[in-house]
Design a protein around this motif. Structure first.
Motif, PDB file in Angstrom:
ATOM      1  N   ARG A 162       2.416 -13.804 -39.519  1.00 36.70           N
ATOM      2  CA  ARG A 162       1.075 -13.239 -39.598  1.00 36.70           C
ATOM      3  C   ARG A 162       1.145 -11.859 -40.232  1.00 36.70           C
ATOM      4  NH1 ARG A 162      -0.564  -9.526 -35.729  1.00 36.70           N
ATOM      5  NH2 ARG A 162       0.940  -9.058 -34.078  1.00 36.70           N
ATOM      6  N   HIS A 164       0.153  -7.874 -40.532  1.00 33.24           N
ATOM      7  CA  HIS A 164       0.024  -6.835 -39.516  1.00 33.24           C
ATOM      8  C   HIS A 164      -0.932  -5.728 -39.938  1.00 33.24           C
ATOM      9  CE1 HIS A 164       3.241  -8.324 -36.869  1.00 33.24           C
ATOM     10  NE2 HIS A 164       3.815  -8.720 -37.986  1.00 33.24           N
ATOM     11  N   ALA A 166      -4.152  -5.629 -39.649  1.00 38.19           N
ATOM     12  CA  ALA A 166      -5.117  -5.388 -38.573  1.00 38.19           C
ATOM     13  C   ALA A 166      -4.497  -4.563 -37.448  1.00 38.19           C
ATOM     14  CB  ALA A 166      -5.640  -6.715 -38.031  1.00 38.19           C
ATOM     15  N   ASP A 167      -3.209  -4.767 -37.194  1.00 41.23           N
ATOM     16  CA  ASP A 167      -2.527  -3.968 -36.174  1.00 41.23           C
ATOM     17  C   ASP A 167      -2.541  -2.493 -36.557  1.00 41.23           C
ATOM     18  OD1 ASP A 167      -1.975  -6.401 -35.035  1.00 41.23           O
ATOM     19  OD2 ASP A 167       0.105  -6.459 -35.708  1.00 41.23           O
ATOM     20  N   GLY A 170      -6.027  -0.922 -36.477  1.00 45.96           N
ATOM     21  CA  GLY A 170      -6.442  -0.646 -35.106  1.00 45.96           C
ATOM     22  C   GLY A 170      -5.762   0.594 -34.544  1.00 45.96           C
ATOM     23  N   ASP A 174      -7.912   3.950 -33.684  1.00 45.62           N
ATOM     24  CA  ASP A 174      -7.848   4.374 -32.287  1.00 45.62           C
ATOM     25  C   ASP A 174      -7.365   5.814 -32.176  1.00 45.62           C
ATOM     26  OD1 ASP A 174      -7.934   4.121 -29.483  1.00 45.62           O
ATOM     27  OD2 ASP A 174      -5.830   3.534 -29.407  1.00 45.62           O
ATOM     28  N   GLY A 222     -10.113  -6.672 -40.327  1.00 47.49           N
ATOM     29  CA  GLY A 222     -10.124  -6.695 -38.872  1.00 47.49           C
ATOM     30  C   GLY A 222      -9.254  -5.593 -38.294  1.00 47.49           C
ATOM     31  N   GLU A 223      -9.266  -5.475 -36.970  1.00 46.60           N
ATOM     32  CA  GLU A 223      -8.412  -4.495 -36.302  1.00 46.60           C
ATOM     33  C   GLU A 223      -7.990  -5.032 -34.941  1.00 46.60           C
ATOM     34  OE1 GLU A 223     -10.104  -0.780 -35.083  1.00 46.60           O
ATOM     35  OE2 GLU A 223     -12.078  -1.648 -34.722  1.00 46.60           O
ATOM     36  N   THR A 224      -6.781  -4.687 -34.558  1.00 37.85           N
ATOM     37  CA  THR A 224      -6.247  -5.066 -33.255  1.00 37.85           C
ATOM     38  C   THR A 224      -6.347  -3.870 -32.327  1.00 37.85           C
ATOM     39  OG1 THR A 224      -4.685  -6.564 -34.328  1.00 37.85           O
ATOM     40  CG2 THR A 224      -4.247  -5.983 -32.034  1.00 37.85           C
ATOM     41  N   GLN A 225      -6.998  -4.047 -31.190  1.00 36.66           N
ATOM     42  CA  GLN A 225      -7.192  -2.949 -30.247  1.00 36.66           C
ATOM     43  C   GLN A 225      -6.065  -2.948 -29.221  1.00 36.66           C
ATOM     44  OE1 GLN A 225      -9.272  -0.488 -30.147  1.00 36.66           O
ATOM     45  NE2 GLN A 225     -10.605  -1.057 -31.860  1.00 36.66           N
ATOM     46  N   GLU A 226      -5.105  -2.065 -29.415  1.00 34.45           N
ATOM     47  CA  GLU A 226      -3.976  -1.953 -28.493  1.00 34.45           C
ATOM     48  C   GLU A 226      -4.073  -0.727 -27.587  1.00 34.45           C
ATOM     49  OE1 GLU A 226      -1.688  -4.083 -28.031  1.00 34.45           O
ATOM     50  OE2 GLU A 226      -1.805  -5.411 -29.763  1.00 34.45           O
ATOM     51  N   GLU A 228      -3.284   2.289 -28.208  1.00 34.22           N
ATOM     52  CA  GLU A 228      -1.990   2.954 -28.296  1.00 34.22           C
ATOM     53  C   GLU A 228      -2.077   4.432 -27.941  1.00 34.22           C
ATOM     54  OE1 GLU A 228       2.195   2.826 -29.216  1.00 34.22           O
ATOM     55  OE2 GLU A 228       0.676   1.308 -28.813  1.00 34.22           O
TER      56      GLU A 228
END
Length: 267
Positions: A162, A164, A166-167, A170, A174, A222-226, A228
Motif C-alpha cells: 500500500r 503511505h 496518506a500516512d 495525516g 496533525d 486521504g489522510e491517516t489519523q494516528e 502522532e
C-alpha cells in the motif's frame, strides 16, 4: 539534557522467556560485515556470532564455554556458541553483525528475535532488547532453519502493498494543527510581551496556513489519523508535567520532523 520518566519496556522477562537479551557490536566488525568480513585479520579476530551469559546462569543451565546454544524469543531464534562471563546474571548478549550472506549453515541473525516496535520519539526500531530463553544443543542435533512466523510476515507484507502518502499527510496535518493550537495558547498567556506573544501568534498563523495548504493533497490522497503529536507529547512530557510552552516546543519539533519526511517523500 532532560530527565525522562521511566517507561516499562514493551517486553519483559517471564517464566517462558526468563533472560534479558541485549544486542550490540564487537570492535572488529562493522554493521553486517559487508566490508569488514573481507579483511582477513578482522574476520579471524571475530569470525562468528556468540552468546555471552553469566557464569551463574551457565552453571544453572549446564552450559560450558563454546557449547552450541539455541537462543529463542517470541519472534524467532538463532544458534551460536556460548561465551561465559563478564555480564550480569539474568542477561545475555549477542552481536548483530552476523547473518546469512556469507554463512547460511544456521540462523544467527539476532535481530530476527528483537521487537517489531519502534521508539515513538526517535522512530528508532527496538533492535536492542528482547526476552529470550536458552537451550543447550545436543551432539549431532540439526539446526532448525525455517521460521514460519517470519515467512508469514514476509508473505503478508508482499501480498498487501500500500502507499503511505496518506500516512505522511495525516502526520503532517496533525502536527501542524497541534503546533498552531499550542502557539496560540502561549501567545494568549504572554500577549503583553511582544517578543513572545506576537511572535508565537505569527508562527501559529504560519502553522494554520500550512495545514490549509495541505487540504488539496488530503482531498486527493486521504489522510491517516494516528494522533502522532499527542503520542509524542505524552512520551516526552507526561500529563502531570504538561505546560503550554513545553507543549509548544514539542509540537514544533514534531512538525519540523514531519515536514522533512513529507517533503522528501513527495519531491
Amino acid at each position: 539534557m532532560k530527565g525522562a520518566d521511566y517507561v516499562v519496556p514493551h517486553e519483559i522477562v517471564d517464566e517462558d522467556y526468563p533472560l534479558h537479551l541485549t544486542t550490540g557490536r564487537v570492535v572488529f566488525q562493522f554493521h553486517t560485515r559487508t566490508k569488514t568480513a573481507h579483511s582477513r585479520e578482522l574476520n579471524e579476530a571475530a569470525p562468528d556470532a556468540f552468546i555471552q551469559l553469566n557464569g551463574e546462569d551457565a552453571e544453572r543451565l549446564g552450559i560450558e564455554e563454546r557449547d552450541m546454544l539455541q537462543i529463542e524469543s517470541r519472534r524467532g531464534w538463532a544458534y551460536a556458541p556460548a561465551r561465559i562471563g563478564d555480564i550480569e546474571p539474568g542477561h545475555v548478549f549477542m552481536p548483530f553483525h552476523y547473518g546469512y550472506w556469507d554463512n547460511d549453515e544456521r540462523p544467527r541473525a539476532v535481530n530476527e528475535m528483537t521487537l517489531y516496535e519502534w521508539d515513538p520519539v526517535s522512530k528508532q526500531p527496538y533492535f536492542k532488547y528482547a526476552a529470550v530463553r536458552l537451550r543447550k544443543m545436543q551432539p549431532g542435533e540439526p539446526f532448525e532453519m525455517d521460521d514460519p512466523m517470519r515467512d508469514e510476515h514476509l508473505k503478508e507484507a508482499s501480498e498487501n502493498p500500500r502507499a503511505h502518502v496518506a500516512d505522511y499527510l495525516g502526520l503532517l496535518d496533525d502536527s501542524s494543527r497541534a503546533t498552531a493550537q499550542a502557539l496560540f495558547a502561549v501567545a494568549e498567556k504572554h500577549k503583553a510581551e511582544p517578543d513572545i506573544g506576537a511572535i508565537c501568534k505569527m508562527l501559529a498563523r504560519f502553522s494554520q496556513e500550512h495545514s490549509e495548504d495541505l487540504q488539496p493533497c488530503i482531498q486527493r490522497y486521504g489522510e491517516t489519523q494516528e494522533k502522532e503529536a499527542d503520542k509524542l507529547l505524552e512520551v516526552l512530557q507526561p500529563s502531570h508535567h504538561k505546560g503550554p510552552l513545553r507543549y509548544c516546543v514539542i509540537c514544533m519539533i514534531a512538525g519540523c520532523w514531519h515536514r522533512n519526511r513529507i517533503y522528501r517523500s513527495l519531491c
